[in-house]
Design an enzyme around this catalytic site. Sequence first.
Site: not given
Ligand code: 0XW
Ligand code: MG
Length: 369
Positions: A164, A193, A218, A241, A265, A320
């Site tokens: 992150k 990300d 990302e 994303d 997601k 994830w």
């Molecule tokens: C890593 N993730 C899939 C989990 C969190 O919800 C954030 C997300 C991402 O990649 O943004």
């Molecule tokens: Mg992401």
Amino acid sequence: MKIHRIDVWQKDLPIQGPAYKMALQTLTALDTTLVRITTECGQEGWGEVCPLGPAYQPQHAAGARAAIGEVAPHLLGENPLHIERINSRMHQALCGSLYAKSAIDMACWDLAGKAYNARVCDLLGGAINTEIPSYYAIGLSSPEEASAVAIKKQTEGFQRLQLKVGGRALEEDIACIHKVAEVLQSGTALAVDANRGLNVSDAMQLSAACRDIRFIFEQPCQTYEQGLHLRKNCHHPIWLDEVIEDVNCLLRAIRDNAADGFGMKQSRVGGISQMRTVREICAVAGLPITCDDSWGGDLVAAACIHLGATVQPSLFAGSWIAAPYIQGHDDPQHPIKISNGRLKVPETHGLGVIPDTRLLASPVITFTL
Ligand code: 0XW
Ligand code: MG
């Protein structure tokens, strides 16, 4: 077969361990919603949706329960095996709120699997392998902390790490990337990300300052258009994303050559049904994806695994799941756990997870015929 009853539960998911830090959010607890569909013959299907807090995307837990409450009455008496009709009925009753509808969609897929004596992945064309890769997200931290986590997680078997960045001094992000890169083993993939936390200028500078380090970048910037601008001035593959809010956004991004891959997601786009479409489109376009979700317990994790198991391995970057941050399991008999950086595809029908209602409070609302 008819939907006779829909129960909705609320459940708190406190984060085990340190807060989960991203560019624009720091989370210490999540609020998830479980949904159970019961037919007139007593067959059950379960679904779940867990937004990543109220400020991450246009989704929030109370909104999910309100949206489910809006559509549920329109689904009583419907056949849950007719998933396309169920989704059509939901869209007729409520515009948008795809994330909330994803829980109903998931429950229908779970129920269909049990009715057809198949796993959800089998209904989606079959699992290509019996287990899939997961990946670990290293929250915002110092270079030393991030590299220590990177070492630990590679020791645990993860072959993809997500680091992150964003929401702080650019120098810190750059230092973290370099420090983590120093400890990456051969074969470990890195995703950086920003969760939309960088402006275009900073994203350009970050990429330039790390041009010799191999990673996918990302969701660096806030908007789709900023991403298009960055794309012309970036040394790294860009994956989108958060801005891919539905299948139409995906088609636009592919048409515009806006991305080299997608961090997906399933709840954001409307659930398993829509994620199946994402899978097909990206397979034709030759674009890699992850099969993730915002957060959630065993049900969400199982849905991500079933989806991920049916993606061509050459185009699959992993799933994830939030399990490392959650204490306990919804279904202690069939817990979804990461082992050696990988996830086993559940073996029993449907999602392969049946929440133990003794571990839940009473439903917050129930709809019955
Ligand atoms: C890593 N993730 C899939 C989990 C969190 O919800 C954030 C997300 C991402 O990649 O943004
Ligand atoms: Mg992401």
